[in-house]
Motif scaffolding. Structure first.
Motif, PDB file in Angstrom:
ATOM      1  N   ALA A 178     -10.740  -1.507  -7.385  1.00 19.22           N
ATOM      2  CA  ALA A 178     -10.060  -2.272  -8.434  1.00 19.22           C
ATOM      3  C   ALA A 178      -8.931  -3.109  -7.845  1.00 19.22           C
ATOM      4  O   ALA A 178      -8.705  -4.251  -8.268  1.00 19.22           O
ATOM      5  CB  ALA A 178      -9.519  -1.326  -9.504  1.00 19.22           C
ATOM      6  N   PHE A 179      -8.218  -2.551  -6.868  1.00 19.60           N
ATOM      7  CA  PHE A 179      -7.134  -3.298  -6.231  1.00 19.60           C
ATOM      8  C   PHE A 179      -7.676  -4.520  -5.498  1.00 19.60           C
ATOM      9  O   PHE A 179      -7.136  -5.625  -5.623  1.00 19.60           O
ATOM     10  CB  PHE A 179      -6.389  -2.389  -5.253  1.00 19.60           C
ATOM     11  N   LYS A 188      -8.608  -7.527  -7.574  1.00 20.53           N
ATOM     12  CA  LYS A 188      -7.518  -8.312  -8.151  1.00 20.53           C
ATOM     13  C   LYS A 188      -6.876  -9.265  -7.142  1.00 20.53           C
ATOM     14  O   LYS A 188      -5.925  -9.968  -7.480  1.00 20.53           O
ATOM     15  CB  LYS A 188      -6.445  -7.371  -8.707  1.00 20.53           C
ATOM     16  N   THR A 189      -7.371  -9.288  -5.912  1.00 21.42           N
ATOM     17  CA  THR A 189      -6.813 -10.193  -4.912  1.00 21.42           C
ATOM     18  C   THR A 189      -7.175 -11.636  -5.251  1.00 21.42           C
ATOM     19  O   THR A 189      -8.130 -11.889  -5.994  1.00 21.42           O
ATOM     20  CB  THR A 189      -7.339  -9.835  -3.513  1.00 21.42           C
ATOM     21  N   PRO A 195     -11.210 -12.329  -4.181  1.00 24.10           N
ATOM     22  CA  PRO A 195     -11.780 -10.979  -4.082  1.00 24.10           C
ATOM     23  C   PRO A 195     -13.118 -10.960  -3.354  1.00 24.10           C
ATOM     24  O   PRO A 195     -13.929 -11.881  -3.496  1.00 24.10           O
ATOM     25  CB  PRO A 195     -11.946 -10.562  -5.547  1.00 24.10           C
TER      26      PRO A 195
END
Length: 230
Positions: free
Chosen positions: A135-136, A139-140, A143
């Motif tokens: 999930a992290f 969110k970049t 992605p």
């Protein structure tokens, strides 16, 4: 004739920005990598000769590790290179590529996170204490694909770097690998070679696997003298 690349000592890089030529010289020629592509202004440059080539960090299909490989630039890089001339005075850019081939080039350079293995990044996310790593990463700003994240997780598990029962999801080996500035596959070779008492051969193997072309030279006189004395 002056070289300009990232491996040059800072004092040698600065000579490219001097506008006063040495006695007897009438022209300055700078042979540069794409280190001068952005955020660099050489005030007396009036002509750019662009090879339209670059070395880009990509996956090597033989070792599945990141490696710099030479290929054609994207159009956004060509635009940046053209801007090195004419920054503070009129200039011109020549490209060593027929104009009809420009339309075949990519419009933008793909983000590095979308073209290199994610094992290193995944390790750093784990070491930061982030629990939901997929999930992290999703969110970049650019992605990676879900399949690439899953592949990185499987690859690290196979290396023995992940442990779902610990607070950071890493094994002791994984924490060592997260602290090494190389691909985890190479890092494991280094760790095991040290444990087995043969760090020299392990280091040589990793060095050979980290470069595509071993025929490299250096402009750093200190390094060259050290190599000759070895």
């Amino acid at each position: 004739v002056l070289p300009l690349h990232a491996n040059l000592p800072p004092e040698e890089q600065q000579t490219c920005f001097l506008t006063q030529l040495p006695a007897g010289c009438t022209r300055k020629i700078i042979c540069s990598t794409n280190v001068a592509e952005t955020s660099v202004t050489v005030p007396d440059v009036t002509v750019v000769i662009d090879s339209c080539r670059e070395r880009r960090n990509q996956v090597d299909r033989y070792s599945n590790t990141p490696m710099l490989r030479e290929q054609w630039c994207a159009l956004d890089s060509l635009k940046q290179r053209r801007g090195r001339a004419g920054r503070v005075q009129p200039g011109v850019c020549f490209r060593i590529l027929p104009e009809k081939y420009l339309e075949r080039l990519d419009k933008i350079s793909p983000p590095e996170m979308q073209r290199v293995p994610l094992e290193n990044i995944y390790l750093q996310v784990c070491a930061s204490g982030i629990l939901d790593r997929p999930a992290f990463l999703a969110k970049t700003p650019d992605p990676p694909e879900e399949a690439a994240v899953l592949f990185a997780e499987v690859a690290l598990s196979d290396l023995g770097a992940l442990d779902g029962q610990t607070h950071d999801g890493l094994t002791p080996l994984g924490r060592h690998l997260a602290s090494l500035p190389c691909h985890p596959r190479l890092g494991k070779i280094l760790v095991l070679s040290c444990l087995l008492g043969v760090p020299g051969p392990g280091l040589s193997i990793c060095a050979a696997m980290s470069v595509r072309n071993p025929m490299l030279t250096t402009q750093d006189t200190n390094k060259r003298a050290a190599w000759q004395a070895a």
